[in-house]
Scaffold this motif. Structure first.
Motif, PDB file in Angstrom:
ATOM      1  N   ILE A  43       0.437  -1.010   0.136  1.00  0.00           N
ATOM      2  CA  ILE A  43      -0.308   0.041   0.307  1.00  0.00           C
ATOM      3  C   ILE A  43       0.956   1.323  -0.182  1.00  0.00           C
ATOM      4  O   ILE A  43       0.478   2.309  -0.828  1.00  0.00           O
ATOM      5  CB  ILE A  43      -0.785  -0.005   1.439  1.00  0.00           C
ATOM      6  CG1 ILE A  43      -2.129  -1.574   0.724  1.00  0.00           C
ATOM      7  CG2 ILE A  43      -1.680   1.474   1.234  1.00  0.00           C
ATOM      8  CD1 ILE A  43      -3.249  -1.335   0.231  1.00  0.00           C
ATOM      9  N   ARG A  49       0.965   3.796  -2.945  1.00  0.00           N
ATOM     10  CA  ARG A  49       0.740   5.476  -2.320  1.00  0.00           C
ATOM     11  C   ARG A  49       1.251   6.473  -2.935  1.00  0.00           C
ATOM     12  O   ARG A  49       1.053   7.620  -3.336  1.00  0.00           O
ATOM     13  CB  ARG A  49       0.123   6.062  -1.041  1.00  0.00           C
ATOM     14  CG  ARG A  49      -0.946   5.375  -0.400  1.00  0.00           C
ATOM     15  CD  ARG A  49      -0.955   5.324   1.033  1.00  0.00           C
ATOM     16  NE  ARG A  49      -0.416   6.645   1.857  1.00  0.00           N
ATOM     17  CZ  ARG A  49       0.319   6.644   2.946  1.00  0.00           C
ATOM     18  NH1 ARG A  49       0.731   5.713   3.728  1.00  0.00           N
ATOM     19  NH2 ARG A  49       0.563   7.856   3.259  1.00  0.00           N
ATOM     20  N   LEU A  80      -8.982  -5.492  -1.588  1.00  0.00           N
ATOM     21  CA  LEU A  80      -8.488  -3.778  -2.205  1.00  0.00           C
ATOM     22  C   LEU A  80     -10.048  -2.719  -1.984  1.00  0.00           C
ATOM     23  O   LEU A  80     -10.955  -2.680  -2.940  1.00  0.00           O
ATOM     24  CB  LEU A  80      -7.919  -3.944  -3.166  1.00  0.00           C
ATOM     25  CG  LEU A  80      -6.764  -5.094  -3.640  1.00  0.00           C
ATOM     26  CD1 LEU A  80      -5.878  -4.607  -4.548  1.00  0.00           C
ATOM     27  CD2 LEU A  80      -5.675  -4.250  -2.654  1.00  0.00           C
ATOM     28  N   GLU A  81      -9.682  -1.304  -2.055  1.00  0.00           N
ATOM     29  CA  GLU A  81     -10.561  -0.802  -2.735  1.00  0.00           C
ATOM     30  C   GLU A  81      -9.498   0.702  -2.330  1.00  0.00           C
ATOM     31  O   GLU A  81      -9.058   0.853  -1.650  1.00  0.00           O
ATOM     32  CB  GLU A  81     -10.895  -0.239  -0.545  1.00  0.00           C
ATOM     33  CG  GLU A  81     -12.097   1.056  -0.759  1.00  0.00           C
ATOM     34  CD  GLU A  81     -13.054   1.006   0.807  1.00  0.00           C
ATOM     35  OE1 GLU A  81     -13.735   1.194   1.180  1.00  0.00           O
ATOM     36  OE2 GLU A  81     -11.856   1.162   1.443  1.00  0.00           O
ATOM     37  N   HIS A  82     -10.160   1.411  -3.749  1.00  0.00           N
ATOM     38  CA  HIS A  82      -9.537   2.990  -4.411  1.00  0.00           C
ATOM     39  C   HIS A  82     -10.770   3.341  -4.167  1.00  0.00           C
ATOM     40  O   HIS A  82     -11.924   3.626  -5.078  1.00  0.00           O
ATOM     41  CB  HIS A  82      -9.050   2.574  -5.912  1.00  0.00           C
ATOM     42  CG  HIS A  82      -9.228   4.105  -5.990  1.00  0.00           C
ATOM     43  ND1 HIS A  82      -8.965   4.051  -7.157  1.00  0.00           N
ATOM     44  CD2 HIS A  82      -8.212   5.127  -5.370  1.00  0.00           C
ATOM     45  CE1 HIS A  82      -8.728   5.141  -7.755  1.00  0.00           C
ATOM     46  NE2 HIS A  82      -7.969   5.977  -6.655  1.00  0.00           N
ATOM     47  N   TYR A 127      -7.440   7.703  -1.392  1.00  0.00           N
ATOM     48  CA  TYR A 127      -7.241   6.811  -1.045  1.00  0.00           C
ATOM     49  C   TYR A 127      -7.609   4.836  -1.102  1.00  0.00           C
ATOM     50  O   TYR A 127      -7.977   5.375  -2.431  1.00  0.00           O
ATOM     51  CB  TYR A 127      -8.411   6.564   0.636  1.00  0.00           C
ATOM     52  CG  TYR A 127      -8.105   8.072   1.302  1.00  0.00           C
ATOM     53  CD1 TYR A 127      -7.141   7.919   2.119  1.00  0.00           C
ATOM     54  CD2 TYR A 127      -8.753   8.600   1.048  1.00  0.00           C
ATOM     55  CE1 TYR A 127      -6.849   9.392   3.261  1.00  0.00           C
ATOM     56  CE2 TYR A 127      -8.738  10.090   1.840  1.00  0.00           C
ATOM     57  CZ  TYR A 127      -8.148  10.306   3.010  1.00  0.00           C
ATOM     58  OH  TYR A 127      -8.288  11.709   3.943  1.00  0.00           O
ATOM     59  N   ILE A 128      -6.322   4.660  -0.664  1.00  0.00           N
ATOM     60  CA  ILE A 128      -5.817   3.314  -1.326  1.00  0.00           C
ATOM     61  C   ILE A 128      -6.215   2.668  -0.129  1.00  0.00           C
ATOM     62  O   ILE A 128      -5.445   2.641   0.910  1.00  0.00           O
ATOM     63  CB  ILE A 128      -4.648   2.911  -1.909  1.00  0.00           C
ATOM     64  CG1 ILE A 128      -4.682   1.451  -2.571  1.00  0.00           C
ATOM     65  CG2 ILE A 128      -3.466   3.348  -1.598  1.00  0.00           C
ATOM     66  CD1 ILE A 128      -5.783   1.224  -3.443  1.00  0.00           C
ATOM     67  N   GLY A 129      -6.664   1.268   0.221  1.00  0.00           N
ATOM     68  CA  GLY A 129      -6.330   0.784   0.852  1.00  0.00           C
ATOM     69  C   GLY A 129      -6.567  -1.488   0.912  1.00  0.00           C
ATOM     70  O   GLY A 129      -7.267  -1.346  -0.069  1.00  0.00           O
ATOM     71  N   GLN A 141      -7.657  -4.914   3.143  1.00  0.00           N
ATOM     72  CA  GLN A 141      -8.019  -5.600   4.307  1.00  0.00           C
ATOM     73  C   GLN A 141      -8.290  -7.009   3.784  1.00  0.00           C
ATOM     74  O   GLN A 141      -8.487  -7.278   2.542  1.00  0.00           O
ATOM     75  CB  GLN A 141     -10.108  -5.581   4.344  1.00  0.00           C
ATOM     76  CG  GLN A 141     -10.482  -4.070   4.634  1.00  0.00           C
ATOM     77  CD  GLN A 141     -11.644  -3.620   4.503  1.00  0.00           C
ATOM     78  OE1 GLN A 141     -12.319  -4.828   4.848  1.00  0.00           O
ATOM     79  NE2 GLN A 141     -12.155  -2.380   4.795  1.00  0.00           N
ATOM     80  N   ASN A 168      -5.510  -4.599   8.504  1.00  0.00           N
ATOM     81  CA  ASN A 168      -5.738  -3.529   6.997  1.00  0.00           C
ATOM     82  C   ASN A 168      -5.411  -2.498   7.581  1.00  0.00           C
ATOM     83  O   ASN A 168      -4.570  -1.866   8.473  1.00  0.00           O
ATOM     84  CB  ASN A 168      -7.383  -3.844   8.858  1.00  0.00           C
ATOM     85  CG  ASN A 168      -8.910  -3.748   7.851  1.00  0.00           C
ATOM     86  OD1 ASN A 168      -9.054  -4.907   7.953  1.00  0.00           O
ATOM     87  ND2 ASN A 168      -8.902  -4.266   9.620  1.00  0.00           N
ATOM     88  N   TYR A 169      -5.364  -1.894   6.498  1.00  0.00           N
ATOM     89  CA  TYR A 169      -4.397  -1.259   6.300  1.00  0.00           C
ATOM     90  C   TYR A 169      -4.082   0.240   4.816  1.00  0.00           C
ATOM     91  O   TYR A 169      -4.796  -0.329   3.583  1.00  0.00           O
ATOM     92  CB  TYR A 169      -2.873  -1.639   5.879  1.00  0.00           C
ATOM     93  CG  TYR A 169      -2.044  -0.412   5.689  1.00  0.00           C
ATOM     94  CD1 TYR A 169      -1.208   0.188   6.728  1.00  0.00           C
ATOM     95  CD2 TYR A 169      -1.381  -0.082   4.898  1.00  0.00           C
ATOM     96  CE1 TYR A 169      -0.509   1.065   7.235  1.00  0.00           C
ATOM     97  CE2 TYR A 169       0.195   1.137   4.808  1.00  0.00           C
ATOM     98  CZ  TYR A 169       0.533   1.237   6.093  1.00  0.00           C
ATOM     99  OH  TYR A 169       1.492   2.561   6.138  1.00  0.00           O
ATOM    100  N   GLU A 170      -4.529   1.654   4.827  1.00  0.00           N
ATOM    101  CA  GLU A 170      -4.803   2.449   3.714  1.00  0.00           C
ATOM    102  C   GLU A 170      -3.845   3.543   4.298  1.00  0.00           C
ATOM    103  O   GLU A 170      -4.059   3.965   5.441  1.00  0.00           O
ATOM    104  CB  GLU A 170      -7.070   2.048   4.244  1.00  0.00           C
ATOM    105  CG  GLU A 170      -6.800   3.624   5.583  1.00  0.00           C
ATOM    106  CD  GLU A 170      -8.495   3.322   5.723  1.00  0.00           C
ATOM    107  OE1 GLU A 170      -8.671   4.429   5.810  1.00  0.00           O
ATOM    108  OE2 GLU A 170      -9.184   2.676   4.475  1.00  0.00           O
TER     109      GLU A 170
END
Length: 183
Positions: free
Chosen positions: A45, A49, A77-79, A139-141, A143, A173-175
């Motif tokens: 991540i 980033r 993944l979540e953007h 934001y990028i994260g 889980q 979890n990290y973002e």
């Protein structure tokens, strides 16, 4: 009565001398797996980033690090793409601009991200079209949870005559916010 006490003592000795150390060893493997996936996710991540993009090679290296733990993971993944919209009292009339903006985020998840990284075609992995790009302020994260029952969970269930039905003993979890656009 002596035999019952002797059998109980023997079972207790087996439990204390063999099963508990085995359980503790399995728990330490879970702790080590947590450290490995925390390091892998943080590196993955933070690289995304600072670069502003994800490449197929970055994702494959990340998955190779996860595979080294011997567990199977559910990776999400979540953007969140930052967008702004000007505020108007009457959207049809540009003169009614309110001197303010509304910020909102559009979410992109595994399906959309992996479709860019791994399209159906035969493009080489270093092709720029296979790079998932982001913008500063997005934001990028990630889980992650393990899908399999670890040895520690199985031993705990055996020792306690229980069935926890809980697989997720390894979690992460990290973002963070995208800092650069290095593309």
């Amino acid at each position: 009565m002596k035999y019952v006490t002797g059998i109980f003592a023997a079972l207790l000795a087996v439990l204390l001398l063999f099963m508990y150390p085995l359980y503790e060893q399995a728990r330490s493997q879970d702790k080590i797996a947590n450290i490995v996936i925390q390091s892998a996710a943080t590196h993955f991540i933070d690289s995304a980033r600072t670069k502003g993009y994800i490449t197929p090679q970055m994702y494959k290296e990340f998955n190779a690090q996860l595979a080294a733990t011997g567990n199977q993971y559910e990776v999400e993944l979540e953007h969140l793409h930052k967008q702004t919209s000007p505020d108007y009292s009457d959207p049809a009339n540009p003169v009614t601009f309110q001197n303010s903006f509304t910020t909102y985020y559009s979410g992109f998840y595994n399906q959309q991200i992996l479709a860019v990284l791994f399209p159906d075609g035969t493009l080489p992995s270093d092709d720029p079209s296979r790079r998932y790009t982001m913008q500063v302020g997005d934001y990028i994260g990630i889980q992650m949870t393990n899908k399999n029952r670890t040895a520690a969970t199985q031993l705990w269930d055996f020792l306690m005559s229980d069935n926890t039905q809980e697989n997720s003993t390894v979690l992460m979890n990290y973002e963070g916010m995208v800092l650069h656009e290095d593309y």
